[in-house]
Design a protein around this motif. Structure first.
Motif, PDB file in Angstrom:
ATOM      1  N   TYR A  95      -4.774   1.402  -2.926  1.00 23.23           N
ATOM      2  CA  TYR A  95      -3.502   0.699  -3.143  1.00 23.23           C
ATOM      3  C   TYR A  95      -2.809   0.391  -1.814  1.00 23.23           C
ATOM      4  O   TYR A  95      -2.155  -0.632  -1.660  1.00 23.23           O
ATOM      5  N   ARG A  96      -2.983   1.275  -0.834  1.00 25.53           N
ATOM      6  CA  ARG A  96      -2.409   1.015   0.489  1.00 25.53           C
ATOM      7  C   ARG A  96      -3.156  -0.116   1.201  1.00 25.53           C
ATOM      8  O   ARG A  96      -2.543  -0.935   1.885  1.00 25.53           O
ATOM      9  N   ARG A  97      -4.475  -0.123   1.040  1.00 26.85           N
ATOM     10  CA  ARG A  97      -5.264  -1.221   1.631  1.00 26.85           C
ATOM     11  C   ARG A  97      -4.783  -2.560   1.079  1.00 26.85           C
ATOM     12  O   ARG A  97      -4.568  -3.507   1.831  1.00 26.85           O
ATOM     13  N   GLU A  98      -4.618  -2.622  -0.236  1.00 28.15           N
ATOM     14  CA  GLU A  98      -4.179  -3.863  -0.870  1.00 28.15           C
ATOM     15  C   GLU A  98      -2.780  -4.257  -0.388  1.00 28.15           C
ATOM     16  O   GLU A  98      -2.521  -5.419  -0.108  1.00 28.15           O
ATOM     17  N   LEU A  99      -1.896  -3.285  -0.289  1.00 30.03           N
ATOM     18  CA  LEU A  99      -0.546  -3.555   0.199  1.00 30.03           C
ATOM     19  C   LEU A  99      -0.573  -4.092   1.629  1.00 30.03           C
ATOM     20  O   LEU A  99       0.132  -5.052   1.960  1.00 30.03           O
ATOM     21  N   LEU A 100      -1.396  -3.512   2.484  1.00 28.95           N
ATOM     22  CA  LEU A 100      -1.505  -3.981   3.873  1.00 28.95           C
ATOM     23  C   LEU A 100      -2.058  -5.401   3.936  1.00 28.95           C
ATOM     24  O   LEU A 100      -1.621  -6.199   4.774  1.00 28.95           O
TER      25      LEU A 100
END
Length: 125
Positions: free
Chosen positions: A39-44
């Motif tokens: 989810y952090r990868r997608e947010l970045l």
């Protein structure tokens, strides 16, 4: 301070904001690559797309002012910052980028205030 100086300051600030957005556009995917949580990868990656869109907006503003859009080349200090940020905690990187954006916003507000104060004097020329 006259109108030409204010215009030059505005153009300089727009060019700097453009470079910062392009830098953020390159930084976010690098941070996403090292991120373990999906989810952090997608947010970045979303933040990278937003930074790219913002850079395009700045480029359009510069072109409307007949000002050259800066080349996408980093100085040695920008490369050093990039390296440091890629190897820092994500929270620190986000805080740094946010600080840069707030700093730019304050400068635009000051330029607007200077123009507003000088505007009556400029109209009488």
């Amino acid at each position: 301070m006259d109108k030409d100086i204010l215009r030059s300051l505005l153009c300089f600030r727009l060019q700097r904001s453009y470079r910062r957005k392009r830098s953020a556009f390159r930084l976010y995917p690098a941070l996403a690559e090292r991120e373990a949580l999906a989810y952090r990868r997608e947010l970045l990656l979303i933040l990278a797309r937003n930074a790219e869109k913002s850079a395009i907006t700045y480029a359009i503003r510069l072109l409307h002012l007949n000002v050259t859009v800066p080349q996408d080349l980093d100085t040695w200090s920008e490369r050093l910052w990039y390296w440091l940020l890629v190897h820092s905690k994500l929270q620190w990187v986000i805080a740094w980028i946010e600080w840069q954006q707030h700093k730019d916003a304050r400068l635009y507000i000051r330029l607007f205030q200077m123009y507003s104060i000088l505007s009556p004097a400029l109209k009488h020329r």
